[in-house]
Write an enzyme that holds these catalytic residues in place. Structure first.
Site, mmCIF file in Angstrom:
data_model
loop_
_atom_site.group_PDB
_atom_site.id
_atom_site.type_symbol
_atom_site.label_atom_id
_atom_site.label_comp_id
_atom_site.label_asym_id
_atom_site.label_seq_id
_atom_site.Cartn_x
_atom_site.Cartn_y
_atom_site.Cartn_z
ATOM 1 N N HIS A 111 -8.866 9.094 3.788
ATOM 2 C CA HIS A 111 -8.518 8.020 2.853
ATOM 3 C C HIS A 111 -8.811 8.531 1.450
ATOM 4 C CE1 HIS A 111 -8.140 4.220 0.842
ATOM 5 N NE2 HIS A 111 -7.734 3.660 1.967
ATOM 6 N N ARG A 163 -0.317 8.504 9.474
ATOM 7 C CA ARG A 163 -0.149 7.058 9.692
ATOM 8 C C ARG A 163 0.197 6.345 8.379
ATOM 9 N NH1 ARG A 163 -3.994 2.508 9.354
ATOM 10 N NH2 ARG A 163 -5.367 4.052 8.449
ATOM 11 N N ARG A 213 -0.710 8.597 1.888
ATOM 12 C CA ARG A 213 -2.106 9.019 1.759
ATOM 13 C C ARG A 213 -2.343 10.510 1.767
ATOM 14 N NH1 ARG A 213 -5.079 4.630 5.432
ATOM 15 N NH2 ARG A 213 -4.575 2.991 3.958
ATOM 16 N N GLU A 224 0.853 -1.196 0.000
ATOM 17 C CA GLU A 224 0.000 0.000 0.000
ATOM 18 C C GLU A 224 0.880 1.235 0.000
ATOM 19 O OE1 GLU A 224 -2.812 -0.376 3.236
ATOM 20 O OE2 GLU A 224 -3.529 -2.290 2.491
ATOM 21 N N HIS A 236 -10.970 9.143 7.713
ATOM 22 C CA HIS A 236 -10.715 7.702 7.840
ATOM 23 C C HIS A 236 -10.079 7.326 9.167
ATOM 24 C CE1 HIS A 236 -9.748 3.695 6.415
ATOM 25 N NE2 HIS A 236 -8.453 3.886 6.610
HETATM 26 P P1 FAD Z 1 -12.624 -0.107 17.149
HETATM 27 O O1 FAD Z 1 -12.366 -1.337 16.404
HETATM 28 O O2 FAD Z 1 -13.260 0.997 16.411
HETATM 29 O O3 FAD Z 1 -13.534 -0.449 18.415
HETATM 30 C C1 FAD Z 1 -14.080 0.585 19.206
HETATM 31 C C2 FAD Z 1 -14.997 -0.018 20.240
HETATM 32 O O4 FAD Z 1 -15.295 0.942 21.255
HETATM 33 C C3 FAD Z 1 -16.338 -0.476 19.698
HETATM 34 O O5 FAD Z 1 -16.668 -1.698 20.314
HETATM 35 C C4 FAD Z 1 -17.312 0.618 20.192
HETATM 36 O O6 FAD Z 1 -18.635 0.190 20.363
HETATM 37 C C5 FAD Z 1 -16.683 0.919 21.539
HETATM 38 N N1 FAD Z 1 -17.071 2.222 22.092
HETATM 39 C C6 FAD Z 1 -16.805 3.458 21.598
HETATM 40 N N2 FAD Z 1 -17.328 4.404 22.405
HETATM 41 C C7 FAD Z 1 -17.935 3.758 23.433
HETATM 42 C C8 FAD Z 1 -18.666 4.177 24.571
HETATM 43 N N3 FAD Z 1 -18.896 5.467 24.835
HETATM 44 N N4 FAD Z 1 -19.166 3.240 25.406
HETATM 45 C C9 FAD Z 1 -18.965 1.920 25.155
HETATM 46 N N5 FAD Z 1 -18.293 1.459 24.086
HETATM 47 C C10 FAD Z 1 -17.775 2.370 23.237
HETATM 48 N N6 FAD Z 1 -6.142 -0.313 9.714
HETATM 49 C C11 FAD Z 1 -5.170 -1.166 9.308
HETATM 50 O O7 FAD Z 1 -4.145 -1.324 9.998
HETATM 51 N N7 FAD Z 1 -5.340 -1.872 8.160
HETATM 52 C C12 FAD Z 1 -6.435 -1.763 7.366
HETATM 53 O O8 FAD Z 1 -6.546 -2.438 6.350
HETATM 54 C C13 FAD Z 1 -7.437 -0.837 7.763
HETATM 55 N N8 FAD Z 1 -8.535 -0.647 6.985
HETATM 56 C C14 FAD Z 1 -9.534 0.155 7.453
HETATM 57 C C15 FAD Z 1 -10.713 0.262 6.718
HETATM 58 C C16 FAD Z 1 -11.773 0.996 7.206
HETATM 59 C C17 FAD Z 1 -13.043 1.118 6.389
HETATM 60 C C18 FAD Z 1 -11.667 1.650 8.453
HETATM 61 C C19 FAD Z 1 -12.808 2.443 9.002
HETATM 62 C C20 FAD Z 1 -10.487 1.571 9.179
HETATM 63 C C21 FAD Z 1 -9.420 0.823 8.693
HETATM 64 N N9 FAD Z 1 -8.232 0.703 9.409
HETATM 65 C C22 FAD Z 1 -7.259 -0.145 8.984
HETATM 66 C C23 FAD Z 1 -8.105 1.314 10.731
HETATM 67 C C24 FAD Z 1 -8.373 0.259 11.810
HETATM 68 O O9 FAD Z 1 -9.416 -0.583 11.380
HETATM 69 C C25 FAD Z 1 -8.756 0.882 13.133
HETATM 70 O O10 FAD Z 1 -7.849 1.894 13.470
HETATM 71 C C26 FAD Z 1 -8.746 -0.159 14.238
HETATM 72 O O11 FAD Z 1 -9.507 -1.263 13.870
HETATM 73 C C27 FAD Z 1 -9.288 0.451 15.521
HETATM 74 O O12 FAD Z 1 -9.421 -0.558 16.471
HETATM 75 P P2 FAD Z 1 -9.829 -0.191 17.953
HETATM 76 O O13 FAD Z 1 -9.880 -1.468 18.698
HETATM 77 O O14 FAD Z 1 -8.968 0.884 18.456
HETATM 78 O O15 FAD Z 1 -11.297 0.460 17.818
HETATM 79 C C1 SIN Z 2 -7.064 0.324 3.137
HETATM 80 O O1 SIN Z 2 -7.297 -0.869 3.030
HETATM 81 O O2 SIN Z 2 -6.866 1.078 2.178
HETATM 82 C C2 SIN Z 2 -7.046 0.918 4.497
HETATM 83 C C3 SIN Z 2 -5.781 0.557 5.146
HETATM 84 C C4 SIN Z 2 -5.572 1.391 6.363
HETATM 85 O O3 SIN Z 2 -6.341 2.294 6.661
HETATM 86 O O4 SIN Z 2 -4.562 1.137 7.033
#
Ligand code: FAD
Ligand code: SIN
Length: 533
Positions: free
Chosen positions: A244, A388, A292, A116, A353
């Site tokens: 993104h 990032r 990005r 990527e 994003h």
């Molecule tokens: P999340 O997975 O967002 O979990 C947050 C949790 O907190 C959820 O359960 C939510 O309900 C809970 N929560 C929030 N507020 C409250 C509250 N007030 N009370 C109770 N619960 C709450 N990253 C990569 O490294 N590679 C990729 O390919 C990639 N692709 C992506 C594609 C998309 C479409 C998106 C949106 C993001 C992508 N990212 C990618 C980024 C990555 O997915 C996220 O940064 C990562 O998954 C975040 O994980 P997390 O556990 O921090 O939060």
């Molecule tokens: C993507 O798959 O393009 C998202 C990857 C990322 O946000 O790290």
């Protein structure tokens, strides 16, 4: 009243990885995991491209991954943290494989590795184009087998409890602010409960919903950051919002935008403008695979120059078989709206994003508030700096979940519950007369942020945003003080705080660096480093 040694807020990759480790280490203690939504409605579930990790030392090296991360971060990454994440990453990835996550393999059994923007090597492990879904599935399955994890869904955490709730005056300079637990709105009973905890982990994810167009699901409202800010904890670098470059452009569709993963460009997809020009060659020698921030700004500039609301992603030269094998989800989505990628180009536009800043933590995931940890997207560990590197966030979440676990394992023994905390006081509040006011304020907030605090900023726009947010804040605060609480109102209040923090960070940063581009200060200043609020 409930009490638990370990409270985890959030059920994405960060929260569940940590919960599994703690639960395994302390089989006689209960670990409580809370989420405001269903178990898997998280940013994690939507991750497409994959997880960046060095696991082919013949063709790749830690040094190269470190170098790529530092280049993307544009001068303000914490180099020690970058080294930690890159070097500890392979062990963490092996753990999730051991818990059951599957990554695509070649015929000879070696992993398929994607590329990527900003990566100098092919190092991204993936499960087709639904990597996050697969990782989240594996984590939820592993959690279900761990009998000492209590998973509480549909519970909205409102605030962390500190000395403030015992009647003390707390300011940013108060030493030793301490977290004793949280107040939560139970969405099933509509009651506000008090949960006491010895150690609390915030893993509440990102804040993309602050903007009108985002790849993030509806849960991404920056709640953890807003809670810590209210509790007078430290928040850092909020101005670095990653857009993104390629969200699917669907006119009339509101809410979460469907992502077209960067891996499509990694496999040869070409961005073209309205006239069919492959414009990225005019912006950066790395063309479509530049980092990005560069690609998103180039698209923004082409859209403004040619007066269009999107550009095109051209995949017509791909073999259909190969595209479907790597990107079945994207293929299906495109077909469902009448786009056959072998014949038509895909309309794409940038969308909010990822939040690079967040709750400031040290290298063990400790926030500035005692017994409160943060990891995953809500945290600012120093890994990402000003931008990032793609696919580094899943890796960061796992590495820091592990480091939080290591740190709390010893500490928990010396902490006792604070039994003197008051219950939530809802006296004098009534049901809001018009819920529509909350919806309208939310739309206003998203417009302000998208119009004035988007990919390209300047001082006048930031001042406008700030003034308009003040008014929204005042109105929402009045509503909050007088109304019985709903998740919509709580999220709106949190998102206005997050918007304010983004604007504040952007206004303090008198330079252009990484994701923050201000036309009034097009160059970099050596004086500005991390902005802590
Ligand atoms: P999340 O997975 O967002 O979990 C947050 C949790 O907190 C959820 O359960 C939510 O309900 C809970 N929560 C929030 N507020 C409250 C509250 N007030 N009370 C109770 N619960 C709450 N990253 C990569 O490294 N590679 C990729 O390919 C990639 N692709 C992506 C594609 C998309 C479409 C998106 C949106 C993001 C992508 N990212 C990618 C980024 C990555 O997915 C996220 O940064 C990562 O998954 C975040 O994980 P997390 O556990 O921090 O939060
Ligand atoms: C993507 O798959 O393009 C998202 C990857 C990322 O946000 O790290």
């Amino acid at each position: 009243m409930r009490q638990t040694d370990f409270l985890v807020i959030g059920s994405g990759i960060a929260g569940l990885t940590y919960a599994l480790k703690v639960a395994h280490q302390f089989p006689d203690k209960k670990v409580v995991v809370m989420t405001k939504a269903t178990a898997d409605e998280t940013n994690t579930k939507y991750a497409q491209g994959g997880i960046a990790v060095v696991n082919d030392l013949e063709n790749d090296s830690f040094e190269k991954h470190i170098e790529d991360t530092l280049i993307a971060g544009d001068g303000i990454c914490n180099e020690k943290v970058v080294e930690i994440v890159v070097k500890e990453g392979p062990e963490r990835v092996q753990e999730i494989i051991d818990w059951g996550a599957r990554f695509d393999k070649e015929g000879d059994g070696d992993y398929k590795r994607g590329k990527e923007g900003g990566h100098s090597e092919f190092r991204i492990l993936h499960h087709k184009d639904v990597t996050g879904k697969e990782m989240e599935r594996a984590l939820i399955d592993a959690v279900a087998k761990q009998t000492n994890i209590e998973f509480i869904k549909h519970c909205f955490v409102i605030d962390i409890i500190t000395q403030h709730h015992l009647g003390y005056l707390i300011t940013k300079s108060t030493p030793d602010i301490e977290c004793y637990g949280v107040y939560v709105l139970n969405l099933e009973t509509n009651k506000i409960e008090k949960i006491l905890s010895k150690i609390t982990l915030l893993a509440t994810g990102g804040n993309g919903q602050v903007y009108r167009t985002t790849t993030n699901p509806y849960i991404a409202t920056g709640d953890g950051v807003a809670m810590v800010y209210r509790a007078k904890g430290r928040i850092e670098n909020m101005e670095f919002i990653q857009f993104h470059p390629t969200a699917l452009y669907e006119p009339g569709v509101r809410g979460q935008a469907f992502l077209i993963t960067e891996a499509v460009r990694g496999d040869g997809g070409i961005l073209r403008n309205k006239n069919g020009d492959a414009f990225m060659e005019r912006y950066d020698p790395r063309k479509d695979l530049a980092p990005r921030d560069i690609v998103a700004r180039a698209i923004d500039s082409e859209m403004k120059r040619t007066g269009t609301e999107h550009v095109w992603l051209d995949c017509r030269h791909f073999s259909k078989e190969k595209f479907v094998e790597h990107f079945p989800n994207i293929y299906e989505k495109c077909i469902s709206i009448g786009i056959d990628i072998t014949k038509h180009m895909i309309p794409v536009a940038p969308a909010a994003h990822y939040s690079c800043g967040g709750i400031k933590t040290d290298e063990w995931g400790r926030s500035s508030i005692k017994n409160l940890y943060a990891c995953g997207e809500c945290a600012s560990t120093g890994l990402h700096g000003a931008n990032r590197l793609a696919s580094n966030s899943l890796l960061e979440a796992m590495v820091f979940a592990h480091r939080c676990f290591i740190d709390v394992a010893e500490k928990v023994k010396s902490i006792s519950f604070n039994m003197f905390l008051p219950d939530w006081n809802a006296e004098g509040t009534t049901d809001p007369k018009e819920m529509i006011l909350i919806t309208q304020s939310l739309k206003e907030l998203q417009l302000i942020m998208s119009d004035y605090v988007g990919i390209v900023r300047n001082d006048i726009r930031l001042q406008r945003a700030s003034r308009r947010l003040d008014l929204l804040w005042e109105e929402t605060e009045q509503l909050y003080q007088s109304s019985s609480l709903s998740p919509q109102l709580l999220e709106l209040r949190n998102m206005i705080s997050v918007g304010y923090l983004i604007v504040k960070g952007a206004s303090f940063r008198k330079e252009s660096r990484g994701l923050h581009f201000n036309t009034d200060y097009p160059g970099k200043s050596h004086l500005v480093q991390n902005i802590v609020l």
